[in-house]
Scaffold this motif. Structure first.
Motif, PDB file in Angstrom:
ATOM      1  N   MET A 225       1.063  -1.167  -0.064  1.00 38.75           N
ATOM      2  CA  MET A 225       0.085  -0.006   0.012  1.00 38.75           C
ATOM      3  C   MET A 225       1.099   1.303   0.494  1.00 38.75           C
ATOM      4  N   ILE A 226       0.431   2.286  -0.739  1.00 34.37           N
ATOM      5  CA  ILE A 226       1.505   3.260  -0.863  1.00 34.37           C
ATOM      6  C   ILE A 226       1.698   4.495  -0.021  1.00 34.37           C
ATOM      7  N   LYS A 227       0.602   4.254   0.904  1.00 31.39           N
ATOM      8  CA  LYS A 227       0.568   4.894   2.189  1.00 31.39           C
ATOM      9  C   LYS A 227       1.670   4.547   3.385  1.00 31.39           C
ATOM     10  N   PRO A 228       1.475   2.817   3.370  1.00 30.25           N
ATOM     11  CA  PRO A 228       3.286   2.678   4.919  1.00 30.25           C
ATOM     12  C   PRO A 228       3.963   3.142   3.463  1.00 30.25           C
ATOM     13  N   LEU A 229       4.363   2.491   2.423  1.00 32.59           N
ATOM     14  CA  LEU A 229       5.578   2.506   1.722  1.00 32.59           C
ATOM     15  C   LEU A 229       6.137   4.347   1.787  1.00 32.59           C
ATOM     16  N   LEU A 230       5.787   5.424   1.719  1.00 28.96           N
ATOM     17  CA  LEU A 230       6.139   6.899   1.960  1.00 28.96           C
ATOM     18  C   LEU A 230       6.386   6.387   3.590  1.00 28.96           C
ATOM     19  N   LEU A 231       5.704   5.949   4.580  1.00 32.79           N
ATOM     20  CA  LEU A 231       6.253   6.268   5.824  1.00 32.79           C
ATOM     21  C   LEU A 231       7.283   5.568   5.704  1.00 32.79           C
ATOM     22  N   ASN A 232       7.861   4.863   5.323  1.00 30.59           N
ATOM     23  CA  ASN A 232       8.897   3.396   5.475  1.00 30.59           C
ATOM     24  C   ASN A 232      10.069   4.374   5.112  1.00 30.59           C
ATOM     25  N   GLN A 233      10.973   4.278   6.274  1.00 31.29           N
ATOM     26  CA  GLN A 233      12.254   5.508   6.388  1.00 31.29           C
ATOM     27  C   GLN A 233      13.303   4.869   5.168  1.00 31.29           C
ATOM     28  N   ASN A 234      13.034   3.172   5.409  1.00 28.52           N
ATOM     29  CA  ASN A 234      14.579   2.570   4.122  1.00 28.52           C
ATOM     30  C   ASN A 234      13.589   2.645   3.059  1.00 28.52           C
ATOM     31  N   VAL A 235      12.374   2.926   2.718  1.00 31.74           N
ATOM     32  CA  VAL A 235      12.307   3.890   1.372  1.00 31.74           C
ATOM     33  C   VAL A 235      12.372   5.169   0.727  1.00 31.74           C
ATOM     34  N   LEU A 236      12.143   5.738   1.552  1.00 34.64           N
ATOM     35  CA  LEU A 236      11.812   6.998   1.365  1.00 34.64           C
ATOM     36  C   LEU A 236      11.794   8.347   2.931  1.00 34.64           C
ATOM     37  N   ALA A 237      13.396   8.819   3.169  1.00 26.87           N
ATOM     38  CA  ALA A 237      13.660   9.388   4.339  1.00 26.87           C
ATOM     39  C   ALA A 237      13.113  10.832   4.065  1.00 26.87           C
ATOM     40  N   GLY A 238      11.959  10.700   5.371  1.00 25.51           N
ATOM     41  CA  GLY A 238      11.429  12.205   6.145  1.00 25.51           C
ATOM     42  C   GLY A 238      10.284  12.418   5.476  1.00 25.51           C
ATOM     43  N   ILE A 239       9.246  11.941   5.700  1.00 25.43           N
ATOM     44  CA  ILE A 239       7.944  11.558   6.211  1.00 25.43           C
ATOM     45  C   ILE A 239       7.501  11.108   6.887  1.00 25.43           C
ATOM     46  N   GLY A 240       6.861  11.848   7.163  1.00 21.21           N
ATOM     47  CA  GLY A 240       5.737  10.976   8.439  1.00 21.21           C
ATOM     48  C   GLY A 240       4.368  10.857   8.056  1.00 21.21           C
ATOM     49  N   ASN A 241       3.544  10.872   9.121  1.00 22.03           N
ATOM     50  CA  ASN A 241       1.976  10.506   9.484  1.00 22.03           C
ATOM     51  C   ASN A 241       1.181  11.501   8.571  1.00 22.03           C
ATOM     52  N   LEU A 242       1.803  12.908   9.051  1.00 20.49           N
ATOM     53  CA  LEU A 242       0.674  13.600   8.512  1.00 20.49           C
ATOM     54  C   LEU A 242       0.666  14.144   7.292  1.00 20.49           C
ATOM     55  N   TYR A 243       2.372  14.310   6.551  1.00 26.54           N
ATOM     56  CA  TYR A 243       2.259  14.574   5.403  1.00 26.54           C
ATOM     57  C   TYR A 243       2.214  13.681   4.340  1.00 26.54           C
ATOM     58  N   ALA A 244       2.460  12.972   5.475  1.00 20.82           N
ATOM     59  CA  ALA A 244       1.484  11.263   4.424  1.00 20.82           C
ATOM     60  C   ALA A 244       0.569  11.582   3.747  1.00 20.82           C
ATOM     61  N   ASP A 245      -0.724  11.403   4.621  1.00 24.19           N
ATOM     62  CA  ASP A 245      -1.752  12.608   4.744  1.00 24.19           C
ATOM     63  C   ASP A 245      -2.020  13.426   3.364  1.00 24.19           C
ATOM     64  N   GLU A 246      -1.315  14.402   3.276  1.00 24.27           N
ATOM     65  CA  GLU A 246      -1.409  15.496   2.826  1.00 24.27           C
ATOM     66  C   GLU A 246      -0.787  15.034   1.713  1.00 24.27           C
ATOM     67  N   ILE A 247      -0.028  14.154   1.244  1.00 24.65           N
ATOM     68  CA  ILE A 247       0.688  14.617  -0.180  1.00 24.65           C
ATOM     69  C   ILE A 247      -0.082  13.489  -0.833  1.00 24.65           C
ATOM     70  N   LEU A 248      -0.786  12.436  -0.398  1.00 17.31           N
ATOM     71  CA  LEU A 248      -2.079  11.380  -1.277  1.00 17.31           C
ATOM     72  C   LEU A 248      -3.003  12.172  -1.153  1.00 17.31           C
ATOM     73  N   TYR A 249      -3.146  13.532  -0.422  1.00 20.82           N
ATOM     74  CA  TYR A 249      -4.411  13.858  -0.680  1.00 20.82           C
ATOM     75  C   TYR A 249      -4.590  14.712  -1.384  1.00 20.82           C
ATOM     76  N   GLN A 250      -3.465  15.709  -2.119  1.00 22.65           N
ATOM     77  CA  GLN A 250      -3.356  16.436  -2.871  1.00 22.65           C
ATOM     78  C   GLN A 250      -3.212  15.425  -4.869  1.00 22.65           C
ATOM     79  N   SER A 251      -2.408  14.329  -3.756  1.00 25.27           N
ATOM     80  CA  SER A 251      -2.382  13.350  -5.518  1.00 25.27           C
ATOM     81  C   SER A 251      -3.989  12.849  -6.266  1.00 25.27           C
ATOM     82  N   ARG A 252      -4.803  12.801  -5.075  1.00 21.38           N
ATOM     83  CA  ARG A 252      -5.903  12.709  -5.103  1.00 21.38           C
ATOM     84  C   ARG A 252      -5.756  10.400  -5.225  1.00 21.38           C
TER      85      ARG A 252
END
Length: 261
Positions: free
Chosen positions: A152-179
């Motif tokens: 699932m895309i959100k857990p992948l965005l939160l995984n620091q070993n995949v991509l460093a820096g994104i946490g729960n709040l901004y993952a929600d915002e990024i996905l919202y802006q991206s529809r």
């Protein structure tokens, strides 16, 4: 928990307040937050030296000293930096006194932050197996790290070993802006959606830094100012609250549609 925008702001604050000042005294008040170092090593590495610059990577901040060592700072859930003339930090865990009489405190009420030392930030990043920094990664590398992933895309965005820096709040915002619905699997996204996600990731992080990571000051068209129980989606309707990978997640069902398998 401080995410990339917060740590970038901490970096700006650190650079503005704490560089090029000899450190005359080091107090390790909460040694339990030290990682792979001791009180003695921390004091000997900092006292008599000064910070010359800083580096941010993901959620980590590295303060470079003039002895070729770096102070590693990870802010946990409640950590931040406090610089003043009176040592008025509420929860100092590491306290540095500069030759001019000012103090820098690593303040952390819940003590989930971590402090350490390294000679090589790149080696530290590699050892921690951190993914590319979300603000610095280019689109080609962004595509490559998600290639062939089916989670699932959100857990992948939160995984620091995949991509460093994104946490729960901004993952929600990024996905919202991206529809994109947070339960969408990575392999369900097509090329235009990946491009849109990448662009919005950068835009959201830059906007958060521009607004000093103050959620209420973000544009009304953003999800985060409305991200609370009973909050309304900027496009209409109440926000839905679900669990994704064990994390509380806010979704605007009017804007973020589930994809069919």
């Amino acid at each position: 928990m401080p995410e990339l925008p917060s740590v970038e702001i901490f970096k700006e604050y650190f650079d503005k307040t704490s560089l090029q000042q000899p450190i005359t005294d080091v107090s390790v008040i909460s040694p339990e937050i030290l990682m792979e170092t001791s009180i003695t090593e921390m004091k000997e590495s900092l006292e008599g030296h000064k910070f010359t610059e800083s580096i941010r990577y993901g959620k980590y901040l590295f303060g470079k000293l003039n002895n070729d060592l770096f102070l590693i700072m990870h802010f946990g859930m409640t950590g931040y930096l406090h610089y003043d003339t009176k040592n008025s930090s509420k929860y100092p865990r590491l306290l540095l006194k500069f030759s001019g009489g000012n103090f820098l405190a690593f303040d952390d009420a819940r003590k989930f932050g971590k402090l350490g030392l390294t000679q090589d930030p790149d080696e530290f990043i590699e050892k921690r197996r951190l993914g590319p920094d979300a603000l610095e990664v280019n689109f080609e590398d962004f595509q490559e790290i998600f290639r062939n992933r089916k989670g699932m895309i959100k857990p992948l965005l939160l995984n620091q070993n995949v991509l460093a820096g994104i946490g729960n709040l901004y993952a929600d915002e990024i996905l919202y802006q991206s529809r994109i619905h947070p339960l969408t699997h990575a392999d369900q996204l097509d090329d235009p959606e990946w491009e849109h996600l990448f662009k919005n990731m950068k835009n959201v992080l830059h906007k958060a830094i521009e607004h000093h990571d103050k959620i209420k000051s973000l544009p009304e068209s953003y999800l985060l100012p409305h991200r609370y129980k009973g909050g309304k989606c900027p496009e209409g309707g109440e926000l839905e609250i679900i669990k994704v990978g064990g994390r509380t997640t806010f979704v605007c069902s009017k804007r973020q549609k589930m994809k069919e398998d």
